[in-house]
Design a protein around this motif. Sequence first.
Motif, PDB file in Angstrom:
ATOM      1  N   LEU A 155      35.891  41.166  47.453  1.00 19.59           N
ATOM      2  CA  LEU A 155      36.405  40.102  46.591  1.00 19.59           C
ATOM      3  C   LEU A 155      35.714  38.767  46.857  1.00 19.59           C
ATOM      4  CD1 LEU A 155      38.592  39.681  44.396  1.00 19.59           C
ATOM      5  CD2 LEU A 155      40.142  38.989  46.229  1.00 19.59           C
ATOM      6  N   GLY A 156      35.487  38.458  48.119  1.00 20.16           N
ATOM      7  CA  GLY A 156      34.855  37.186  48.481  1.00 20.16           C
ATOM      8  C   GLY A 156      33.412  37.062  48.049  1.00 20.16           C
ATOM      9  N   SER A 157      32.761  38.166  47.759  1.00 17.07           N
ATOM     10  CA  SER A 157      31.354  38.109  47.359  1.00 17.07           C
ATOM     11  C   SER A 157      31.152  38.213  45.842  1.00 17.07           C
ATOM     12  CB  SER A 157      30.566  39.225  48.059  1.00 17.07           C
ATOM     13  OG  SER A 157      31.043  40.491  47.634  1.00 17.07           O
ATOM     14  N   LEU A 158      32.219  38.417  45.115  1.00 19.78           N
ATOM     15  CA  LEU A 158      32.109  38.511  43.655  1.00 19.78           C
ATOM     16  C   LEU A 158      31.969  37.118  43.052  1.00 19.78           C
ATOM     17  CD1 LEU A 158      34.922  41.119  42.919  1.00 19.78           C
ATOM     18  CD2 LEU A 158      32.469  41.530  43.025  1.00 19.78           C
ATOM     19  N   SER A 159      31.433  37.066  41.849  1.00 24.79           N
ATOM     20  CA  SER A 159      31.364  35.781  41.145  1.00 24.79           C
ATOM     21  C   SER A 159      32.775  35.355  40.763  1.00 24.79           C
ATOM     22  CB  SER A 159      30.501  35.905  39.884  1.00 24.79           C
ATOM     23  OG  SER A 159      31.188  36.653  38.890  1.00 24.79           O
ATOM     24  N   LEU A 160      32.940  34.075  40.515  1.00 26.54           N
ATOM     25  CA  LEU A 160      34.240  33.549  40.108  1.00 26.54           C
ATOM     26  C   LEU A 160      34.715  34.233  38.817  1.00 26.54           C
ATOM     27  CD1 LEU A 160      36.499  31.563  40.734  1.00 26.54           C
ATOM     28  CD2 LEU A 160      35.213  29.810  39.487  1.00 26.54           C
ATOM     29  N   ALA A 161      33.799  34.453  37.896  1.00 26.55           N
ATOM     30  CA  ALA A 161      34.156  35.121  36.633  1.00 26.55           C
ATOM     31  C   ALA A 161      34.658  36.547  36.890  1.00 26.55           C
ATOM     32  CB  ALA A 161      32.962  35.149  35.686  1.00 26.55           C
ATOM     33  N   GLU A 162      34.030  37.250  37.839  1.00 22.27           N
ATOM     34  CA  GLU A 162      34.463  38.614  38.149  1.00 22.27           C
ATOM     35  C   GLU A 162      35.846  38.620  38.801  1.00 22.27           C
ATOM     36  OE1 GLU A 162      30.393  41.076  39.052  1.00 22.27           O
ATOM     37  OE2 GLU A 162      30.911  39.433  40.442  1.00 22.27           O
ATOM     38  N   VAL A 163      36.104  37.656  39.684  1.00 23.74           N
ATOM     39  CA  VAL A 163      37.425  37.575  40.319  1.00 23.74           C
ATOM     40  C   VAL A 163      38.485  37.276  39.269  1.00 23.74           C
ATOM     41  CG1 VAL A 163      38.845  36.361  42.024  1.00 23.74           C
ATOM     42  CG2 VAL A 163      36.451  36.883  42.543  1.00 23.74           C
ATOM     43  N   ARG A 164      38.168  36.375  38.356  1.00 25.30           N
ATOM     44  CA  ARG A 164      39.121  36.064  37.277  1.00 25.30           C
ATOM     45  C   ARG A 164      39.381  37.290  36.410  1.00 25.30           C
ATOM     46  NH1 ARG A 164      36.575  30.285  36.095  1.00 25.30           N
ATOM     47  NH2 ARG A 164      38.062  29.051  37.284  1.00 25.30           N
ATOM     48  N   ALA A 166      46.299  38.284  45.332  1.00 29.64           N
ATOM     49  CA  ALA A 166      45.085  38.257  46.152  1.00 29.64           C
ATOM     50  C   ALA A 166      43.933  37.621  45.384  1.00 29.64           C
ATOM     51  CB  ALA A 166      44.721  39.673  46.606  1.00 29.64           C
ATOM     52  N   CYS A 167      43.821  37.959  44.114  1.00 23.50           N
ATOM     53  CA  CYS A 167      42.765  37.361  43.284  1.00 23.50           C
ATOM     54  C   CYS A 167      43.004  35.863  43.103  1.00 23.50           C
ATOM     55  CB  CYS A 167      42.696  38.058  41.924  1.00 23.50           C
ATOM     56  SG  CYS A 167      42.160  39.776  42.004  1.00 23.50           S
ATOM     57  N   ALA A 168      44.244  35.476  42.835  1.00 20.92           N
ATOM     58  CA  ALA A 168      44.572  34.063  42.658  1.00 20.92           C
ATOM     59  C   ALA A 168      44.308  33.273  43.936  1.00 20.92           C
ATOM     60  CB  ALA A 168      46.028  33.915  42.223  1.00 20.92           C
ATOM     61  N   HIS A 169      44.624  33.858  45.080  1.00 23.29           N
ATOM     62  CA  HIS A 169      44.367  33.187  46.360  1.00 23.29           C
ATOM     63  C   HIS A 169      42.873  32.994  46.584  1.00 23.29           C
ATOM     64  CE1 HIS A 169      48.502  33.003  47.587  1.00 23.29           C
ATOM     65  NE2 HIS A 169      48.654  34.314  47.543  1.00 23.29           N
ATOM     66  N   GLU A 170      42.095  33.999  46.182  1.00 18.89           N
ATOM     67  CA  GLU A 170      40.642  33.873  46.332  1.00 18.89           C
ATOM     68  C   GLU A 170      40.099  32.762  45.439  1.00 18.89           C
ATOM     69  OE1 GLU A 170      36.638  34.309  47.377  1.00 18.89           O
ATOM     70  OE2 GLU A 170      38.497  34.850  48.422  1.00 18.89           O
ATOM     71  N   ARG A 226      41.125  29.479  47.021  1.00 19.75           N
ATOM     72  CA  ARG A 226      40.306  29.225  48.212  1.00 19.75           C
ATOM     73  C   ARG A 226      38.949  28.649  47.831  1.00 19.75           C
ATOM     74  NH1 ARG A 226      36.063  30.860  50.575  1.00 19.75           N
ATOM     75  NH2 ARG A 226      35.688  32.589  49.162  1.00 19.75           N
ATOM     76  N   ARG A 227      38.353  29.197  46.799  1.00 22.82           N
ATOM     77  CA  ARG A 227      37.025  28.721  46.377  1.00 22.82           C
ATOM     78  C   ARG A 227      37.064  27.272  45.916  1.00 22.82           C
ATOM     79  NH1 ARG A 227      33.874  33.764  43.552  1.00 22.82           N
ATOM     80  NH2 ARG A 227      34.420  35.289  45.156  1.00 22.82           N
ATOM     81  N   TYR A 228      38.112  26.908  45.185  1.00 23.71           N
ATOM     82  CA  TYR A 228      38.239  25.516  44.757  1.00 23.71           C
ATOM     83  C   TYR A 228      38.536  24.603  45.951  1.00 23.71           C
ATOM     84  CZ  TYR A 228      37.955  26.670  39.830  1.00 23.71           C
ATOM     85  OH  TYR A 228      37.517  27.087  38.599  1.00 23.71           O
ATOM     86  N   ARG A 229      39.435  25.055  46.806  1.00 24.48           N
ATOM     87  CA  ARG A 229      39.824  24.254  47.970  1.00 24.48           C
ATOM     88  C   ARG A 229      38.638  24.011  48.906  1.00 24.48           C
ATOM     89  NH1 ARG A 229      43.660  27.415  49.903  1.00 24.48           N
ATOM     90  NH2 ARG A 229      42.232  28.444  51.315  1.00 24.48           N
ATOM     91  N   GLU A 230      37.813  25.025  49.102  1.00 22.66           N
ATOM     92  CA  GLU A 230      36.688  24.918  50.023  1.00 22.66           C
ATOM     93  C   GLU A 230      35.405  24.448  49.348  1.00 22.66           C
ATOM     94  OE1 GLU A 230      36.425  28.550  52.287  1.00 22.66           O
ATOM     95  OE2 GLU A 230      38.517  28.367  52.936  1.00 22.66           O
ATOM     96  N   GLY A 231      35.483  24.090  48.084  1.00 25.10           N
ATOM     97  CA  GLY A 231      34.326  23.535  47.396  1.00 25.10           C
ATOM     98  C   GLY A 231      33.307  24.548  46.914  1.00 25.10           C
ATOM     99  N   GLU A 232      33.656  25.832  46.951  1.00 26.79           N
ATOM    100  CA  GLU A 232      32.735  26.862  46.463  1.00 26.79           C
ATOM    101  C   GLU A 232      32.722  26.935  44.939  1.00 26.79           C
ATOM    102  OE1 GLU A 232      33.266  30.692  48.316  1.00 26.79           O
ATOM    103  OE2 GLU A 232      33.761  29.737  50.226  1.00 26.79           O
ATOM    104  N   ALA A 233      33.777  26.413  44.331  1.00 27.03           N
ATOM    105  CA  ALA A 233      33.867  26.352  42.870  1.00 27.03           C
ATOM    106  C   ALA A 233      34.120  24.901  42.502  1.00 27.03           C
ATOM    107  CB  ALA A 233      34.996  27.243  42.359  1.00 27.03           C
TER     108      ALA A 233
END
Length: 192
Positions: free
Chosen positions: A32-41, A168-172, A175-182
């Motif tokens: 999950l952590g290595s997928l693109s944001l679009a794929e996680v969504r 789990a997907c929503a948390h990921e 996390r990406r927004y919180r940590e600046g990855e998105a």
Amino acid sequence: MPDDRNGEPPGDRTRGKRRIDRVLSERYLDGLGSLSLAEVRELRDDAEQEEADLSYLRRLLQGRVDIIKAELSRRRGELGESGSIIDQLPQILADERSPARGLGRYSSVEPSGIDEHRRLVERLVGDSDLSALAGRTADQLDETLVRFGDHERAISEQRRAVQSVADACAHEITRRYREGEADVSALLPSES
């Protein structure tokens, strides 16, 4: 090696005949952590759609349970002289359940496959004609309540499992927004 069912590689999270099978697959959240944001969504959206469908199916079953319980109460004289069960439907289905526990879940997703869910509930009843309840014995109605209760518990378990996947997907995503990855600004409308 292809999977005999559908010609796709086994364990591929996006393959399968039924969405619920895909969403509840052990491998659905792999990497999950290595997928693109679009794929996680997309994974989250599929889980949310499945949760909406399971919730709808559960509500259908609960409505039928309420009708059968009301018929049994009517036979015991607990409803007074209010007429047939059909006359009582507005009160029976008013959904005056006990207050929900927990925080609840907001969903903007509408259930899909409504006819399919309705047919499943009708098969469980054995006869979708509500007026046929009067022709069933109390024992037959009690047996139907047991079947419905078993099925409702199984749906509730699946629903909780699907909610865990969506969470789990929503948390990921969070996390990406919180940590600046998105980038949050990508969500805002452009100022053109």
